[in-house]
Design an enzyme around this catalytic site. Sequence first.
Site, mmCIF file in Angstrom:
data_model
loop_
_atom_site.group_PDB
_atom_site.id
_atom_site.type_symbol
_atom_site.label_atom_id
_atom_site.label_comp_id
_atom_site.label_asym_id
_atom_site.label_seq_id
_atom_site.Cartn_x
_atom_site.Cartn_y
_atom_site.Cartn_z
ATOM 1 N N SER A 180 18.998 16.471 61.462
ATOM 2 C CA SER A 180 18.777 17.241 60.234
ATOM 3 C C SER A 180 18.017 16.404 59.222
ATOM 4 O O SER A 180 18.080 15.175 59.230
ATOM 5 C CB SER A 180 20.117 17.665 59.644
ATOM 6 O OG SER A 180 20.844 16.502 59.279
ATOM 7 N N LYS A 181 17.324 17.117 58.342
ATOM 8 C CA LYS A 181 16.568 16.471 57.272
ATOM 9 C C LYS A 181 17.507 15.615 56.422
ATOM 10 O O LYS A 181 17.192 14.499 56.053
ATOM 11 C CB LYS A 181 15.970 17.570 56.395
ATOM 12 C CG LYS A 181 14.474 17.471 56.244
ATOM 13 C CD LYS A 181 14.078 18.342 55.084
ATOM 14 C CE LYS A 181 12.647 18.782 55.211
ATOM 15 N NZ LYS A 181 12.375 20.034 54.567
ATOM 16 N N ARG A 182 18.670 16.211 56.149
ATOM 17 C CA ARG A 182 19.619 15.531 55.268
ATOM 18 C C ARG A 182 20.083 14.212 55.880
ATOM 19 O O ARG A 182 20.072 13.169 55.244
ATOM 20 C CB ARG A 182 20.823 16.449 55.020
ATOM 21 C CG ARG A 182 21.552 16.134 53.748
ATOM 22 C CD ARG A 182 22.230 17.375 53.239
ATOM 23 N NE ARG A 182 22.902 18.046 54.350
ATOM 24 C CZ ARG A 182 24.204 18.008 54.558
ATOM 25 N NH1 ARG A 182 24.995 17.367 53.747
ATOM 26 N NH2 ARG A 182 24.750 18.640 55.582
#
Length: 511
Positions: free
Chosen positions: A267-269
């Site tokens: 994920s980007k996060r």
Amino acid sequence: MMDYHAPRVRVRFAPSPTGALHLGGLRTALFNYFFARKHEGVFVLRIEDTDQARFTPEAEENILSGLLWAGVEPDEGPEQGGRYKPYRQSERLLLYAVYAQRLVDQGHAYYAFDTPEEIEAMRKRFATKENPSPKYDASTRGEMANSLALPSAEVCRRLDRGDEHVIRMKVEPGERIAFEDCIRGPVSFASEDIDDQVLIKSDGMPTYHLAHVVDDRTMWITHVIRGEEWLSSTPKHLLLYRYLGWEAPEMAHMPLIMNPGGKGKLSKRHAQANGLPVTVEQCRAAGYEPEAVVNFLARLGWNPGDDEALLSLDDMAERFSLDRVGGGGVQFDVDKLGWFNQQFLRTLSVGGLLGRAAKWGGTDFYTRKEHWERIIALMQSRVAFARDLPETCTYLFPDPEFDPDTYDEQSVKKRWASDSADLLSAYADRLGELQDFDAEQTETTLRALAEDRGVGAARIIHPVRLALSGVSGGPSLFAMMGVLGREACARRIRKAVDALGLRLLTPDFPE
Ligand code: GLU
């Protein structure tokens, strides 16, 4: 052996231009590219830009430049052209309208006039404990405002009046849609789990589902190789092929890329929180070489038979086979990327590494080429990134402006002793008397001095290194001295004696 009766392999990379080119996207492009090369086929780039709300104009440019950076050049595409052009979906709208109309005419699709509020109300009305969010499908469509439920006069009136509407595909329940995925083997879905997917939106634009099926067919794509996230949509696509009377291409769904540690899709996060590069642009900015990135990505799911060897794109294409792509999620291990980068830098010639380092600017690589070549010969096996050369190796230039101004505090504490100043002054004197200032002579001289003074050589080596570079790590001391030359070595040693000698002899000297 090629089977000359089989159609020529045609594969495509079909990104939506919504921002940066992600590493997952580049991996998809790579697998398609390998497959095309392996089978002497064609690799198509198609820009899926029908979702105008998410579209960004620089994204197409990012995608193409990212592919070219990695060495993956499309055979056909918006820039390259080709006989099935145009390669941007926004330029093919008429085609989607024609096929959507054919689906409606043949009873495989229908007009639906429901507003979002009406659909929401339907979901509430039909919700049960077992099915909290009912779909727009065979079980509910009869209750809605569409051309299957309304009298045909009413439908004509609404269409004539220009009422907002979409076109939905009609999915019949009670069927198993089965196919053989080239990576996952047999896969099947129940048709009642599929909703009456929108094919044409109220603004007249096609959805991805319709557009890509029409394009894959009209561009004669033979194999669809894409990420696992599209697997659950595949039955809808297979139905569309059938409704349109077309043979579907072969399907291959590549494994998901997972967060390091294996918990969930990358994920980007997670990437941001852990400083992981997830786009081609970020890799480039961090200093990774394209060869390292493609070797790393190729192994996210594919086993080329050798986990560690650095392979060229051609080698990888030669070895590529979908049989050796696994179905299970693969971890994104950024250390492996760093490792490939370092390995790759080691394979370069001195001139090759100079070229890579020169991209990072710094002390002029071409006007002082010879000196840089000596530095590179010394540092090649030690640098993790080509950019480290201009960023961390300027102390290897003999000019006074590169003399260290400060000395790493930890190293001083550890390496600079009460006799260091004295030993280093003596060493500087002896260096001045040398006939030849080379690695052999400087080493012999240092060892002789250590013996004369009855100390271990390390007692001189470490403080000299600190004097020359300001830090304690680095290449072989004597090789480094050879690169710096006599004058710079003597000057730096005396400078350190002045700066550090006094301070340590009087530890409480006021700053
Ligand atoms: N436009 C889709 C994407 O953004 C393409 C998916 C496919 O390959 O069918 O990934």
